[in-house]
Design a protein around this motif. Sequence first.
Motif, PDB file in Angstrom:
ATOM      1  N   VAL A   1      80.308 -54.225  30.199  1.00 49.04           N
ATOM      2  CA  VAL A   1      79.495 -55.400  30.505  1.00 49.04           C
ATOM      3  C   VAL A   1      80.254 -56.201  31.547  1.00 49.04           C
ATOM      4  O   VAL A   1      81.377 -56.676  31.287  1.00 49.04           O
ATOM      5  CB  VAL A   1      79.225 -56.254  29.255  1.00 49.04           C
ATOM      6  CG1 VAL A   1      78.477 -57.526  29.639  1.00 49.04           C
ATOM      7  CG2 VAL A   1      78.427 -55.451  28.235  1.00 49.04           C
TER       8      VAL A   1
ATOM      9  N   ALA B   1      75.313 -60.291  28.568  1.00 49.16           N
ATOM     10  CA  ALA B   1      74.995 -59.595  27.318  1.00 49.16           C
ATOM     11  C   ALA B   1      76.114 -59.888  26.322  1.00 49.16           C
ATOM     12  O   ALA B   1      77.046 -59.095  26.165  1.00 49.16           O
ATOM     13  CB  ALA B   1      74.844 -58.104  27.543  1.00 49.16           C
TER      14      ALA B   1
ATOM     15  N   TYR C   1      76.426 -56.320  22.849  1.00 51.92           N
ATOM     16  CA  TYR C   1      75.856 -55.095  23.412  1.00 51.92           C
ATOM     17  C   TYR C   1      76.414 -53.897  22.648  1.00 51.92           C
ATOM     18  O   TYR C   1      77.631 -53.724  22.523  1.00 51.92           O
ATOM     19  CB  TYR C   1      76.193 -54.971  24.897  1.00 51.92           C
ATOM     20  CG  TYR C   1      75.388 -53.915  25.601  1.00 51.92           C
ATOM     21  CD1 TYR C   1      74.075 -54.160  25.976  1.00 51.92           C
ATOM     22  CD2 TYR C   1      75.926 -52.660  25.885  1.00 51.92           C
ATOM     23  CE1 TYR C   1      73.314 -53.196  26.612  1.00 51.92           C
ATOM     24  CE2 TYR C   1      75.177 -51.686  26.514  1.00 51.92           C
ATOM     25  CZ  TYR C   1      73.867 -51.959  26.874  1.00 51.92           C
ATOM     26  OH  TYR C   1      73.115 -51.001  27.493  1.00 51.92           O
TER      27      TYR C   1
ATOM     28  N   VAL D   1      76.304 -52.838  32.171  1.00 52.50           N
ATOM     29  CA  VAL D   1      75.400 -53.988  32.269  1.00 52.50           C
ATOM     30  C   VAL D   1      75.944 -54.899  33.367  1.00 52.50           C
ATOM     31  O   VAL D   1      77.098 -55.338  33.305  1.00 52.50           O
ATOM     32  CB  VAL D   1      75.318 -54.756  30.937  1.00 52.50           C
ATOM     33  CG1 VAL D   1      74.327 -55.902  31.056  1.00 52.50           C
ATOM     34  CG2 VAL D   1      74.937 -53.825  29.801  1.00 52.50           C
TER      35      VAL D   1
ATOM     36  N   ALA E   1      67.184 -55.182  31.956  1.00 57.61           N
ATOM     37  CA  ALA E   1      67.698 -55.590  30.649  1.00 57.61           C
ATOM     38  C   ALA E   1      66.741 -56.528  29.938  1.00 57.61           C
ATOM     39  O   ALA E   1      66.336 -57.555  30.481  1.00 57.61           O
ATOM     40  CB  ALA E   1      69.056 -56.273  30.816  1.00 57.61           C
ATOM     41  N   GLY E   2      66.357 -56.148  28.716  1.00 60.52           N
ATOM     42  CA  GLY E   2      65.523 -56.991  27.885  1.00 60.52           C
ATOM     43  C   GLY E   2      64.068 -57.042  28.267  1.00 60.52           C
ATOM     44  O   GLY E   2      63.276 -57.735  27.626  1.00 60.52           O
TER      45      GLY E   2
ATOM     46  N   GLU F   1      70.059 -48.410  22.480  1.00 55.55           N
ATOM     47  CA  GLU F   1      70.667 -49.680  22.873  1.00 55.55           C
ATOM     48  C   GLU F   1      70.145 -50.806  21.997  1.00 55.55           C
ATOM     49  O   GLU F   1      68.927 -50.931  21.783  1.00 55.55           O
ATOM     50  CB  GLU F   1      70.338 -49.970  24.346  1.00 55.55           C
ATOM     51  CG  GLU F   1      70.688 -51.366  24.816  1.00 55.55           C
ATOM     52  CD  GLU F   1      69.977 -51.715  26.110  1.00 55.55           C
ATOM     53  OE1 GLU F   1      70.608 -51.567  27.176  1.00 55.55           O
ATOM     54  OE2 GLU F   1      68.784 -52.130  26.050  1.00 55.55           O
TER      55      GLU F   1
ATOM     56  N   ALA G   1      70.964 -55.104  21.753  1.00 54.83           N
ATOM     57  CA  ALA G   1      71.737 -56.108  22.484  1.00 54.83           C
ATOM     58  C   ALA G   1      71.164 -57.496  22.292  1.00 54.83           C
ATOM     59  O   ALA G   1      70.067 -57.683  21.748  1.00 54.83           O
ATOM     60  CB  ALA G   1      71.766 -55.752  23.975  1.00 54.83           C
TER      61      ALA G   1
ATOM     62  N   PHE H   1      70.628 -60.379  25.156  1.00 44.66           N
ATOM     63  CA  PHE H   1      70.739 -60.691  26.575  1.00 44.66           C
ATOM     64  C   PHE H   1      70.532 -62.186  26.805  1.00 44.66           C
ATOM     65  O   PHE H   1      69.925 -62.876  25.988  1.00 44.66           O
ATOM     66  CB  PHE H   1      69.713 -59.895  27.380  1.00 44.66           C
ATOM     67  CG  PHE H   1      69.932 -58.410  27.345  1.00 44.66           C
ATOM     68  CD1 PHE H   1      71.022 -57.845  27.969  1.00 44.66           C
ATOM     69  CD2 PHE H   1      69.039 -57.572  26.676  1.00 44.66           C
ATOM     70  CE1 PHE H   1      71.234 -56.467  27.939  1.00 44.66           C
ATOM     71  CE2 PHE H   1      69.234 -56.207  26.643  1.00 44.66           C
ATOM     72  CZ  PHE H   1      70.343 -55.652  27.270  1.00 44.66           C
ATOM     73  N   GLU H   2      71.030 -62.662  27.944  1.00 42.33           N
ATOM     74  CA  GLU H   2      70.921 -64.078  28.281  1.00 42.33           C
ATOM     75  C   GLU H   2      69.438 -64.441  28.411  1.00 42.33           C
ATOM     76  O   GLU H   2      68.727 -63.898  29.259  1.00 42.33           O
ATOM     77  CB  GLU H   2      71.654 -64.331  29.601  1.00 42.33           C
ATOM     78  CG  GLU H   2      72.133 -65.769  29.780  1.00 42.33           C
ATOM     79  CD  GLU H   2      71.007 -66.712  30.169  1.00 42.33           C
ATOM     80  OE1 GLU H   2      70.891 -67.788  29.551  1.00 42.33           O
ATOM     81  OE2 GLU H   2      70.239 -66.357  31.075  1.00 42.33           O
TER      82      GLU H   2
ATOM     83  N   PHE I   1      63.503 -61.698  23.374  1.00 40.29           N
ATOM     84  CA  PHE I   1      64.793 -62.094  23.939  1.00 40.29           C
ATOM     85  C   PHE I   1      64.750 -63.521  24.488  1.00 40.29           C
ATOM     86  O   PHE I   1      65.739 -64.247  24.433  1.00 40.29           O
ATOM     87  CB  PHE I   1      65.216 -61.124  25.037  1.00 40.29           C
ATOM     88  CG  PHE I   1      65.808 -59.838  24.513  1.00 40.29           C
ATOM     89  CD1 PHE I   1      66.899 -59.859  23.663  1.00 40.29           C
ATOM     90  CD2 PHE I   1      65.266 -58.611  24.872  1.00 40.29           C
ATOM     91  CE1 PHE I   1      67.450 -58.674  23.171  1.00 40.29           C
ATOM     92  CE2 PHE I   1      65.809 -57.429  24.391  1.00 40.29           C
ATOM     93  CZ  PHE I   1      66.897 -57.458  23.533  1.00 40.29           C
TER      94      PHE I   1
END
Length: 806
Positions: A215, A221, A224, A288, A324-325, A344, A346, A348-349, A370
């Motif tokens: 990452v 992330a 993760y 990531v 991502a996400g 996966e 995770a 994520f932001e 998310f």
Amino acid sequence: MKVSYNWLKDYLDLTTAPKALAEKITRTGIEVADVAQKSAGLKKIVVGHILSCQPHPDSDHLNVCQVDVGEDEPFQIVCGASNVAVGQYVVVALPNSRIADNVKIKKGKLRGVVSMGMICGLQEIGFADSVVPKVYVDGIFVFPEAIEPGTEVYEALGMTDYIIDLDLTANRADALGLHGVAHEVAAIESLTPHFEDVVVTESDVQTADHLAAYVADEQLAPSYHLRMLQNVTVQPSPMWLQTRLWNAGIRPINNLVDVTNYMMLTYGQPLHAFDADTLKGDHKQVEVRLAKAGEKLTTLDEAEHALTHEDIVITDGHQPIALAGVMGGLNSQITADTKNVIIEAAVFEPTAVRKTAQRHNLRSDASSRFEKGVNIADVQTALDAAAAMMADLGHGQVTAGIISPTNLIPSDKVIEIEADRINRVLGTELATQTIVELLERFGFGVANTDNRLTVTIPPRRWDIEIQADVIEEVARLYGYDNLPSTLPTGAMTTGALTPEQKALRQTRHTLEGAGLTQAISYALTTPEKARQFTLVDSALTALDWPMTQDHAHLRMNLITGLLDDAAYNVARKQTNLALYEQGRVFLKQTDDQVRPTEIEYVAGLMSGNRQTKTWQTAAAPVDFYTIKGVVELLMTSYNLSDPISYQPTQAYPEMHPGRTAAIYVGKQLVGFVGQIHPAVAKANHLKETYVFQLDLAQILALPTQTVIAKPAPKFPAVTRDIAIQVASQVSNAAIVEAIKAKGGAHLASVELFDVYAGSHIEAGEKSMAYTLTYLNETATLTEEEVNAAFEKVVAELVATFDAKIR
């Protein structure tokens, strides 16, 4: 969130009926939009076993099937589906059955061949296209396993289950998973949820020997995790899994992808599965990071996206394989040939996920979760559960160990609050022990020290942050309808409209009295539309994160919204239009101005016929004078002190250069009226269309005069008609002004009743005829007084305009 009642019963010993439970959920703060059962209204739909299938003798696409439906003899059914075949177990609507939309199926003939019912696709019995497995979208549904012919299909397809549709607010993302809903219902029903422990059987192969993860920035992330499966078999999911997915509004794909969606529904934790063999290198690598300039990714929906440096991407160390996400990439998707899988899980932001989803117009179930938050305590639990189920359904092996380059450690939140404060806010007199019991029903830990409560909040309720949140939990479980109600006390003020509110309401009444209908348009538009039809120069106001590119800027006029409304109506064959809109536009003097100034405007649009054709009247189309009359009526209603004038103008490029007038009050510009430019009309698929736009804020700030009613005159009026021939460029307003200047004290009105240009009139000239009305309110006018005043008018017209009296 669509919640399966039967699925909920896996976790709770529920006895409350679905509709009664939905009522309780609504009363405790989560609105239930609907409670539905797919089998409702259906009748005589059973499982059939196709024994034979022969081409129809008189058709190139129909087949004649002999179908075992549990009766003594097979039923002959004619079917046009391309995927019908011998040996299939299918959905059969018997004669006199009822399918979706209350359609009745009868015994009949198709091209001379008797058909005893119909072999159905899922859509024909009430399923949406979006949840039907792709292989069956254009054909009949085939059960993956044998079912006794004649059995009603409802149970096998999950149609007897009640689906409770929760309309969740953004703060209750914990209820985006069945476990979260189970905790909520457990609190309502005073039950204890029971969840199965997750057990993962791992092989001797170490995950770290085949897979690494990095990452680039922990903020992208903060948690993760990856697991790996080997030697899986991709195949359709079992019926129980498919039914749970389509009851939740998700299309079944295959046993691996379906497991990721199932875990998302179970835990509220989105997962993603990659085909490990599509990643480059023998030792697989997942990274990531933020996307690089120029990178592109084709997502699972087969759309290509140009990435920006603000997009978080999952890469194989070389190229992006997922947003991502938001959504996975087509280059790493699970296919029928997949053998090795990377799963996966995770965190994520959230802001980055939301912006990426908006930027690329890729709103998904995963991005929604998310954005709102996930339970960090369940991230690895969901990953383990997915790996175990994939291994079971795909007959594969889970490698040993989890790859976790980042990891969030879940922790409880502790909030201290006094029981007296809870009662004071709610207006109740609840015993401290009652409050403790209410909070414990949510699964919160509560310690009571002299009526001071220490409340421990588990990570699954990340929406609980402050004392007010704890008070809300007590209130909604105790019951909002059980809270005492009191009337407010204090001096009461009589409500009244302000002068501005009265004027705005009068504006609406005047325009509606003139036959116009109110329209309400979006205040957000495109930059091109925002700049059109503007009364003053203004800088654009752009939204930082618009929902769509068509609604990215605040409007600076009302007319483009009316044109959109008109185009919408014309496309539906409604061509006689009279619309108006009263609302605000948003103007900025400079680009540096932070907030725009909101100005009240009113605009109108007329097109088509103002009078329709009947047996005794001809159709009368809208013209410039029709809409100008509406504007004059509206302007007169404001009782302005300064005179109102209309002057030809070419200042508005979107308006017809020869049929547009600027509207002045005294010397102040307040608006315009006229025909839109033919090119603009053509772009909006409109015929001849007329509009006006007024700055109401300016108009309402102008001085007004009091209108005094007068009694009807006691003495008769005298009229004189005059027809003059003048140059074509001489305006009616100039002639009327000259007549009034020399008309004398008794001139009451001047009316134009005829305009003519053509034969018997010199080129470049026109004939205009007026009626002058004279009235003395205190005595009877004599012929001599009227003639003397009239002769002065004639002399003035000849002298000023070189007029010829006709």
